[in-house]
Design a protein around this motif. Structure first.
Motif, PDB file in Angstrom:
ATOM      1  N   UNK A   1       0.817  -1.189   0.000  1.00 58.01           N
ATOM      2  CA  UNK A   1       0.000   0.000   0.000  1.00 58.01           C
ATOM      3  C   UNK A   1       0.861   1.254   0.000  1.00 58.01           C
ATOM      4  N   UNK A   2       1.982   1.235   0.716  1.00 55.96           N
ATOM      5  CA  UNK A   2       2.849   2.406   0.732  1.00 55.96           C
ATOM      6  C   UNK A   2       3.430   2.652  -0.651  1.00 55.96           C
ATOM      7  N   UNK A   3       3.689   1.569  -1.421  1.00 51.02           N
ATOM      8  CA  UNK A   3       4.206   1.727  -2.775  1.00 51.02           C
ATOM      9  C   UNK A   3       3.154   2.356  -3.679  1.00 51.02           C
ATOM     10  N   UNK A   4       1.890   1.961  -3.514  1.00 53.16           N
ATOM     11  CA  UNK A   4       0.812   2.496  -4.339  1.00 53.16           C
ATOM     12  C   UNK A   4       0.483   3.935  -3.973  1.00 53.16           C
TER      13      UNK A   4
ATOM     14  N   UNK B   1       1.204   3.538   6.975  1.00 50.20           N
ATOM     15  CA  UNK B   1       1.996   3.858   8.154  1.00 50.20           C
ATOM     16  C   UNK B   1       1.293   4.839   9.077  1.00 50.20           C
ATOM     17  N   UNK B   2       0.250   5.523   8.572  1.00 51.56           N
ATOM     18  CA  UNK B   2      -0.492   6.452   9.415  1.00 51.56           C
ATOM     19  C   UNK B   2      -1.684   5.788  10.093  1.00 51.56           C
TER      20      UNK B   2
ATOM     21  N   UNK C   1      -0.089   0.990  14.046  1.00 55.75           N
ATOM     22  CA  UNK C   1       0.965   1.505  14.932  1.00 55.75           C
ATOM     23  C   UNK C   1       0.839   0.882  16.317  1.00 55.75           C
ATOM     24  N   UNK C   2      -0.401   0.796  16.793  1.00 59.35           N
ATOM     25  CA  UNK C   2      -0.652   0.186  18.099  1.00 59.35           C
ATOM     26  C   UNK C   2      -0.290  -1.290  18.079  1.00 59.35           C
ATOM     27  N   UNK C   3      -0.614  -1.968  16.959  1.00 60.68           N
ATOM     28  CA  UNK C   3      -0.281  -3.389  16.849  1.00 60.68           C
ATOM     29  C   UNK C   3       1.227  -3.614  16.926  1.00 60.68           C
TER      30      UNK C   3
ATOM     31  N   UNK D   1      -9.486   3.060  16.069  1.00 59.46           N
ATOM     32  CA  UNK D   1     -10.034   2.605  14.808  1.00 59.46           C
ATOM     33  C   UNK D   1      -8.950   2.307  13.787  1.00 59.46           C
ATOM     34  N   UNK D   2      -9.186   1.288  12.956  1.00 58.32           N
ATOM     35  CA  UNK D   2      -8.266   0.947  11.872  1.00 58.32           C
ATOM     36  C   UNK D   2      -8.689   1.671  10.603  1.00 58.32           C
ATOM     37  N   UNK D   3      -7.729   2.155   9.825  1.00 59.22           N
ATOM     38  CA  UNK D   3      -8.022   2.845   8.572  1.00 59.22           C
ATOM     39  C   UNK D   3      -7.565   2.037   7.357  1.00 59.22           C
ATOM     40  N   UNK D   4      -6.971   0.866   7.608  1.00 54.33           N
ATOM     41  CA  UNK D   4      -6.509   0.009   6.517  1.00 54.33           C
ATOM     42  C   UNK D   4      -6.818  -1.448   6.855  1.00 54.33           C
ATOM     43  N   UNK D   5      -6.746  -2.296   5.829  1.00 56.09           N
ATOM     44  CA  UNK D   5      -6.940  -3.724   6.047  1.00 56.09           C
ATOM     45  C   UNK D   5      -5.857  -4.284   6.951  1.00 56.09           C
ATOM     46  N   UNK D   6      -4.639  -3.787   6.807  1.00 54.08           N
ATOM     47  CA  UNK D   6      -3.546  -4.237   7.665  1.00 54.08           C
ATOM     48  C   UNK D   6      -3.830  -3.941   9.129  1.00 54.08           C
ATOM     49  N   UNK D   7      -4.441  -2.799   9.403  1.00 53.78           N
ATOM     50  CA  UNK D   7      -4.782  -2.456  10.777  1.00 53.78           C
ATOM     51  C   UNK D   7      -5.811  -3.389  11.367  1.00 53.78           C
TER      52      UNK D   7
END
Length: 216
Positions: A35-38, A46-47, A52-54, A167-173
Motif C-alpha cells: 500500500x505504501x508503494x501504491x 503507516x499512518x 501503529x498500536x499493533x 479505529x483501523x483505517x486500513x486492512x492491515x490495521x
C-alpha cells in the motif's frame, strides 16, 4: 499474577498460536509495503493508528513471553532446590496433611480449636520454609524476573485495552487488531469454543483477501 503458583499459566505459547501470529504479522507487513508503494507521497498505511498500536503490542507481547519463559526456568530451579513453601501437619486421627499457605493451615486446624501448640509449630515451620524460598528467589534473580514479567504483562493489557478505542483505517490495521485479540484470547481461554473459531475464521479470510490484493 499474584503468586508463584500461577506463573506457569500466564502466557502458555503453543506452536499453533505462534503460527497464527506469524501469518497475521507477515500479512500486515506485506500490506504495508504494497500500500505504501501504491500511495507514495500520500497518506498511507503507516499512518494507520491501529497498525501503529499493533506494532507496539507485538513488541510488548514478545517481551512478555521471553520474560515468562525466563521466570519459569528460574521457578523450576527453585522448586527443585528449595521446594514451594509448605509444611506437613500431623492431625489427630487424620494423619499427615501438607498445607501450602497460612490460609490453608487455618482451614485445616479450624477443626481442632485446642491445637494451639500444633498451630504454633506449623506456622513457625512454614515461615522458615517461606524465608528460604524468598532468600533463594532473591539470590537467583527469580524475584526480579517475576516483577519484570508482571510489569510487561501490565503493558500488554494496557495496549490490548487501547485497541477497543483505536479505529483501523486500513486492512492491515484490522488484521493487526484481530491478530492481537486472537493470540491473547487463545492463551487464556478454551480455543475450541466461541468466539475463537469465528475470530480465527475471520482472520483467515482477511489474510486470504490480503494475499490476493498483494498479487493484484
Amino acid at each position: 499474577m499474584d503468586d508463584s503458583d500461577n506463573t506457569t499459566t500466564l502466557l502458555p505459547v503453543t506452536r499453533r498460536q505462534v503460527l497464527t501470529g506469524t501469518a497475521a504479522a507477515t500479512t500486515a507487513w506485506t500490506l504495508e509495503r504494497k500500500q505504501s508503494a501504491r500511495e507514495a507521497g500520500r497518506t498511507n498505511v503507516y499512518s494507520d493508528p491501529a497498525l501503529t498500536l499493533w506494532r507496539e503490542w507485538e513488541k510488548a507481547h514478545k517481551l512478555t513471553e521471553q520474560l515468562c519463559q525466563r521466570q519459569q526456568r528460574l521457578e523450576t530451579q527453585l522448586v527443585h532446590s528449595v521446594g514451594f513453601p509448605c509444611v506437613n501437619v500431623r492431625l489427630p486421627e487424620s494423619g499427615d496433611v501438607t498445607v501450602r499457605s497460612l490460609e490453608e493451615l487455618n482451614e485445616v486446624l479450624g477443626k481442632w480449636p485446642d491445637a494451639a501448640a500444633l498451630r504454633e509449630k506449623a506456622e513457625a515451620e512454614f515461615a522458615a520454609h517461606q524465608a528460604r524460598w524468598d532468600a533463594a528467589a532473591e539470590e537467583t534473580g527469580y524475584t526480579a524476573a517475576l516483577r519484570a514479567e508482571r510489569e510487561a504483562g501490565d503493558r500488554v493489557e494496557d495496549l490490548l485495552e487501547a485497541f477497543s478505542s483505536t479505529g483501523a483505517t486500513t486492512l492491515a490495521g484490522v488484521v493487526g487488531k484481530l491478530d492481537a485479540v486472537l493470540r491473547e484470547g487463545e492463551a487464556w481461554e478454551e480455543c475450541s469454543e466461541f468466539p475463537w473459531p469465528q475470530i480465527r475464521s475471520a482472520l483467515g479470510d482477511l489474510v486470504l483477501i490480503a494475499r490476493q490484493a498483494a498479487d493484484d
